[in-house]
Scaffold this motif. Sequence first.
Motif, PDB file in Angstrom:
ATOM      1  N   ILE A  20      39.898 -34.604  79.099  1.00  0.00           N
ATOM      2  CA  ILE A  20      40.367 -35.044  80.410  1.00  0.00           C
ATOM      3  C   ILE A  20      41.886 -35.184  80.397  1.00  0.00           C
ATOM      4  N   ASN A  21      42.526 -34.629  81.400  1.00  0.00           N
ATOM      5  CA  ASN A  21      43.975 -34.742  81.545  1.00  0.00           C
ATOM      6  C   ASN A  21      44.337 -35.982  82.346  1.00  0.00           C
ATOM      7  N   LEU A  22      45.207 -36.804  81.765  1.00  0.00           N
ATOM      8  CA  LEU A  22      45.744 -37.968  82.467  1.00  0.00           C
ATOM      9  C   LEU A  22      47.163 -37.620  82.897  1.00  0.00           C
ATOM     10  N   HIS A  23      47.456 -37.768  84.183  1.00  0.00           N
ATOM     11  CA  HIS A  23      48.735 -37.334  84.747  1.00  0.00           C
ATOM     12  C   HIS A  23      49.697 -38.508  84.938  1.00  0.00           C
ATOM     13  N   PHE A  24      51.001 -38.155  84.977  1.00  0.00           N
ATOM     14  CA  PHE A  24      52.093 -39.105  85.239  1.00  0.00           C
ATOM     15  C   PHE A  24      52.159 -40.190  84.163  1.00  0.00           C
ATOM     16  N   ASP A  69      54.283 -41.376  80.733  1.00  0.00           N
ATOM     17  CA  ASP A  69      55.459 -41.140  79.891  1.00  0.00           C
ATOM     18  C   ASP A  69      55.078 -41.329  78.425  1.00  0.00           C
ATOM     19  N   ASN A  70      55.985 -40.972  77.510  1.00  0.00           N
ATOM     20  CA  ASN A  70      55.611 -40.949  76.093  1.00  0.00           C
ATOM     21  C   ASN A  70      55.309 -42.340  75.531  1.00  0.00           C
ATOM     22  N   ILE A  71      55.959 -43.368  76.067  1.00  0.00           N
ATOM     23  CA  ILE A  71      55.679 -44.734  75.601  1.00  0.00           C
ATOM     24  C   ILE A  71      54.281 -45.161  76.030  1.00  0.00           C
ATOM     25  N   ASP A  72      53.958 -44.900  77.307  1.00  0.00           N
ATOM     26  CA  ASP A  72      52.633 -45.251  77.810  1.00  0.00           C
ATOM     27  C   ASP A  72      51.543 -44.424  77.135  1.00  0.00           C
ATOM     28  N   ALA A  73      51.863 -43.187  76.766  1.00  0.00           N
ATOM     29  CA  ALA A  73      50.882 -42.343  76.070  1.00  0.00           C
ATOM     30  C   ALA A  73      50.451 -43.004  74.763  1.00  0.00           C
ATOM     31  N   GLY A  74      51.428 -43.589  74.052  1.00  0.00           N
ATOM     32  CA  GLY A  74      51.107 -44.280  72.811  1.00  0.00           C
ATOM     33  C   GLY A  74      50.254 -45.506  73.043  1.00  0.00           C
ATOM     34  N   LYS A  75      50.538 -46.237  74.127  1.00  0.00           N
ATOM     35  CA  LYS A  75      49.756 -47.437  74.439  1.00  0.00           C
ATOM     36  C   LYS A  75      48.326 -47.067  74.825  1.00  0.00           C
ATOM     37  N   GLN A  88      55.179 -32.088  81.214  1.00  0.00           N
ATOM     38  CA  GLN A  88      54.237 -32.234  82.322  1.00  0.00           C
ATOM     39  C   GLN A  88      53.817 -33.686  82.529  1.00  0.00           C
ATOM     40  N   THR A  89      54.400 -34.595  81.763  1.00  0.00           N
ATOM     41  CA  THR A  89      53.981 -36.010  81.752  1.00  0.00           C
ATOM     42  C   THR A  89      52.457 -36.111  81.766  1.00  0.00           C
ATOM     43  N   LEU A  90      51.866 -35.370  80.853  1.00  0.00           N
ATOM     44  CA  LEU A  90      50.406 -35.232  80.809  1.00  0.00           C
ATOM     45  C   LEU A  90      49.890 -35.609  79.425  1.00  0.00           C
ATOM     46  N   LEU A  91      48.859 -36.456  79.412  1.00  0.00           N
ATOM     47  CA  LEU A  91      48.184 -36.816  78.173  1.00  0.00           C
ATOM     48  C   LEU A  91      46.754 -36.294  78.238  1.00  0.00           C
ATOM     49  N   ASN A  92      46.402 -35.411  77.312  1.00  0.00           N
ATOM     50  CA  ASN A  92      45.018 -34.958  77.229  1.00  0.00           C
ATOM     51  C   ASN A  92      44.253 -35.882  76.290  1.00  0.00           C
ATOM     52  N   LEU A  93      43.196 -36.473  76.815  1.00  0.00           N
ATOM     53  CA  LEU A  93      42.363 -37.391  76.051  1.00  0.00           C
ATOM     54  C   LEU A  93      40.998 -36.735  75.847  1.00  0.00           C
ATOM     55  N   SER A  94      40.636 -36.500  74.589  1.00  0.00           N
ATOM     56  CA  SER A  94      39.344 -35.895  74.264  1.00  0.00           C
ATOM     57  C   SER A  94      38.523 -36.899  73.465  1.00  0.00           C
ATOM     58  N   PHE A  95      37.214 -36.942  73.737  1.00  0.00           N
ATOM     59  CA  PHE A  95      36.349 -37.916  73.070  1.00  0.00           C
ATOM     60  C   PHE A  95      34.887 -37.528  73.310  1.00  0.00           C
ATOM     61  N   SER A  96      34.008 -38.095  72.501  1.00  0.00           N
ATOM     62  CA  SER A  96      32.576 -37.854  72.631  1.00  0.00           C
ATOM     63  C   SER A  96      31.863 -39.154  72.975  1.00  0.00           C
ATOM     64  N   LEU A  97      30.854 -39.045  73.849  1.00  0.00           N
ATOM     65  CA  LEU A  97      30.052 -40.193  74.251  1.00  0.00           C
ATOM     66  C   LEU A  97      28.572 -39.849  74.106  1.00  0.00           C
TER      67      LEU A  97
END
Length: 348
Positions: A129-133, A135-141, A305-314
């Motif tokens: 899933i792509n999370l938009h908007f 920044d790199n600090i928030d991506a780490g959090k 792209q100020t985009l964080l791709n988050l991949s995970f399994s449920l």
Amino acid sequence: MRKREYLQSVGEDISFKFYQTPTDFVVDEISSTEFKGKGNYLILHVKKVELTTWDMIAIFAEYMAVPAQKIGYAGLKDKHATTTQYISVDASYETLLKKFYHKQIKILSTTRHSHSIRMGDLAGNRFSINLHFVDNIDAGKIEKVARRIAKDGLPNYFGYQRFGRDADSIKQAQEMIQGELFIEDSKLKNFLISIYQSVFFNDWLRDRVNLTLENNETKFKILEGDVYLSDAGNLSTPKIMPTKEYESKKLVPTGLLCGRDIFRARSDAREIEKKYDDEFLQEKGYRREALIYPKDIECTYVKKQTLLNLSFSLPKGSYATVFLESIAGKNYSAKDVKAKDAKAKAKK
């Protein structure tokens, strides 16, 4: 239905957007079956785009000129996404399916198996899933809290998708159970009963999460009399609270989907559970894990792209949007994740 509450989040100072589109929301089914490579059934690994599972089944059924019931599948996948899943058909259609073409469906591979795929024949789903908007600090959090949730557990709510747009199906379900609405269609009736059970479960889970927060804890608080599901699939209420087994994830506390012939909690746990129980409901009851543990988390940040791709399994039956809600500390609705064009995204 009340707001879904969570144990952990990145906090109100961080926000992100996600959209259920074919490029931003990708789901891959994880089969629980090891296909034998021989047998009277053909197993198709298929990719679909912007189609419900039922839409896809109908397309295959029309192409092969067979009733839709002759096509086996393990679970339902999102429409507004790119998804892969396994379906089964009689092996006699193998030659015909080699010529199959549809612009929204692609057969990725085929194999043989001894029997048809049945509903529930999946271990879970892998999400990208792509999370938009972001920044790199928030991506780490975001990554940090996602991994903490994976360690301590995610409240296993039913997501907003369960209840239809504007929760209209909840009202129908309540009216039917109260005898104010007659439903003749058996499939719709069963669906509405499951909605009724799901609302009770979500409200019970919210109370238990709030109880945890009131005790200033971030790991789900267990109570005397809780019913647990073991890693072997057995339900039990231990006489001694199984703290060690709970922390090692060998036992998971469960919540009630009310109905007949189901194990109910006792002692302190029952005091809360009975508020969300309809003991007169004649349909079969179930127990659902109160917690799940997201696995194999991967984060990829694209700065331009100020985009964080988050991949995970449920595990099966759980919702990716619930995981995202927990990270964000807010509830979403279908309206919030509605597909938007590039211009609309840019203005947000």
